[in-house]
Write an enzyme that holds these catalytic residues in place. Structure first.
Site: not given
Length: 636
Positions: A318, A371
């Site tokens: 993330d 990401e």
């Protein structure tokens, strides 16, 4: 057990372990740190090990000693590692505990164990002595996942938030357990044909509105849904049905909860002391000190822990962009440059490279997925060529351009043809995954269906067209839960998906369409073999702006499929397109099929004529349905 003499000196650490830990190279700290039930000198009990280098004293407290910090004190190691240890006889699995830490400031603080394998159910915050023993029955999956998980295989991901995928129908406030979710999720995903499930963070987190992205227990499965073995059961059931499992992993920041990592021993231990380096303004959380060797060991060990103990098949990392840039979301004067005066976080770059090298070294049949929302070069390129070493990267540009295009009234799409074709300019600079994730259906953005223009039928037709474009565009795929049946409402983490909509004809049609697309993606090598390489894709015609029609080809060494998209609600009869050879062409997919809720303008088989068009010697004439995509191939 109130006598501190019961805390016996013992250790799982060798001198070499300590050397690795202090040099940032110990990647299996979960085997050493935390709480471990074992037998020492014929006494069964629990060994505790915790890193608190700036503490004056450390004790284990819990129900077993009335939370008395004077009762069971740990001993500091002699080697200046900052590790405190102790063995307490009689303590076994299920025992609740914390560490009481006497800081340099003379203040006693209570902390949960950073390496605990289980935590109390929130809002309680103590750790629980536990283990990760499980008799796995997924050896068949592990034997073949190299092929299922490769970059040349179909990689279609269903993103799930465990707390809101489905709740107890009789009581929306009750979350289902890992085992209850397994009962319904596994056959559902299998029927839809997704190859992987990605779980939003399942690590222990105290604050439900964070969706799991504010982690306090990095080594613990979220107790809201059960114990570690319950999560293992869910993963195993997915594996038994040939479905891979990706976990969201959050090494970018952690919350400031007093029982967590924040100022763990009274000092900035896991984070930076200076808020210009150690505080995240967007999430009001704390940034790891990536240059500190012990913290690097903690993070890389944690990534490997989930791959090792939980058999997961990939990690989606993330907020990588927030890690890579020191000035991320900061104004001038609010950040500190690197040693060369630049904005890149050099410690993060080296950490991510080392992380990916170690993951692929120990688990070569898994994937790491970044990401990362900027143009940072080489995110999914090997470290030996200067890249960060991830297997894939989310294609945020494709997502933004595509949704922006599809939100437009079809009457105006002819002015934006370049917006929808632009992605292929850079599509092969990385191994891209196309994400239609949870971030696109919250905070007033509306659901995917709600973004689509027109009346109800046109909205569903647009959504089917969007998915057809997505599955025929190069790259891996990801769709957030609810999108697979065209949920009308945007996602709300406090409620179950709107399962009452699933059986409505148009919603059911979206599910059938996705199942068909997933099957095509798996069976047509033209869609997978070169999904990350330019030689697997060719534009055949982008010039028909007036009709908003796009025509392109996907190919492998042995096969090729032809894709034509009509971005308007106007059907076009006898639409001529070029093809490379004579013979018969068969329609293998049509998003306007009546089974999907379309108007059922289909083509069947088409005979090629000797007529040059689109730079090819032959042509076929097709009926181009409204707001639809058609896929056809040459019949051998």
């Amino acid at each position: 057990m109130s006598d501190n003499q019961n805390v016996l000196p013992h250790s799982l650490f060798t001198d070499f372990d300590i050397h690795l830990f202090k040099s940032g190279k110990h990647f299996k700290l979960y085997e050493k740190m935390g709480s471990h039930v074992l037998t020492h000198e014929n006494q069964k009990g629990t060994l505790f090990s915790v890193w608190a280098p700036n503490a004056n004293a450390v004790s284990v407290i819990g129900n077993f000693n009335g939370w008395n910090k004077e009762s069971h004190k740990l001993m500091p190691r002699w080697d200046h590692s900052g590790i405190w240890e102790g063995f307490i006889p009689g303590l076994e699995n299920g025992e609740v505990y914390k560490y009481a830490i006497d800081t340099k400031h003379g203040e006693w603080i209570e902390k949960a164990d950073p390496y605990a394998l289980m935590w109390e159910l929130p809002p309680r915050t103590a750790s629980i002595v536990w283990d990760t023993y499980y008799e796995w029955e997924d050896k068949d999956w592990l034997a073949k996942r190299k092929d299922k998980n490769s970059l040349k295989s179909a990689y279609s991901v269903y993103e799930v938030h465990l707390g809101s995928w489905k709740r107890d129908p009789a009581d929306n406030d009750r979350r289902l357990t890992y085992r209850e979710i397994a009962r319904d999720l596994v056959p559902y995903v299998k029927e839809l044909g997704f190859t992987h499930v990605e779980f939003m963070p399942v690590m222990q987190h105290p604050f439900e509105p964070s969706w799991g992205y504010q982690v306090t227990g990095y080594y613990a499965a979220a107790s809201q849904f059960g114990n570690p073995q319950d999560l293992m059961f869910l993963i195993e059931e997915l594996h038994k049905n040939d479905i891979g499992v990706i976990l969201d992993w959050v090494p970018s920041h952690f919350p400031g909860d007093q029982h967590g990592l924040y100022r763990f021993d009274g000092s900035a231990l896991y984070e930076h002391e200076n808020p210009l380096e150690g505080y995240h303004p967007d999430w009001k959380s704390y940034i790891f000190n990536y240059g500190r060797y012990e913290v690097r060991s903690f993070l890389i060990s944690n990534a490997l822990f989930w791959l090792d103990r939980f058999h997961v098949d990939g990690l989606r990392v993330d907020a990588v962009a927030s890690m890579l840039y020191r000035d991320y979301s900061r104004k001038e004067g609010e950040w500190i440059p690197n040693q060369f005066g630049g904005r890149e976080n050099l410690e993060v770059i080296s950490l991510l490279k080392e992380l990916n090298e170690e993951v692929y070294k120990q688990f070569p049949d898994t994937q790491t997925i970044a990401e990362e929302s900027t143009a940072f070069p080489g995110v999914s390129r090997p470290t030996f060529s200067g890249g960060l070493g991830f297997g894939m990267k989310w294609m945020m540009g494709w997502m933004n351009d595509t949704l922006s295009y599809f939100e437009k009234d079809p009457a105006y799409r002819r002015h934006h043809q370049n917006d929808i074709t632009f992605s292929t300019v850079y599509a092969f600079s990385e191994n891209f995954m196309l994400p239609l994730s949870h971030d696109e259906v919250v905070y007033g953005k509306g659901s995917l269906l709600d973004k689509m223009p027109g009346n109800e039928w046109q909205q569903f037709a647009n959504l089917r067209l969007l998915y057809t474009y997505m599955f025929t565009h190069p790259g891996a795929k990801l769709i957030f839960m609810g999108g697979e049946f065209g949920q009308r409402a945007e996602w709300n983490f406090q409620y179950s998906l709107d399962w009452h909509e699933v059986e409505k004809p148009l919603n059911k049609g979206v599910s059938k369409l996705l199942a068909k697309l997933n099957n095509l993606y798996k069976t047509e090598s033209a869609l997978t073999e070169y999904q990350f390489e330019g030689k697997g894709f060719s534009w055949l015609d982008t010039s028909d702006n007036e009709n908003s029609v796009l025509y392109y080809k996907r190919k492998s060494d042995d096969e090729e499929v032809f894709v034509i998209l009509n971005m308007t609600p106007v059907p076009r009869e006898n639409y001529e397109i070029g093809v490379p050879k004579s013979g018969t062409y068969t329609e293998v997919f049509n998003s306007d099929n009546g089974d999907f809720g379309g108007s059922n303008i289909t083509n069947g088989k088409m005979k090629a004529s000797k007529k040059e068009i689109h730079g090819m010697d032959y042509s076929i004439s097709i009926n181009l349905p409204p707001l639809a995509g058609v896929i056809f191939k040459h019949q051998k």
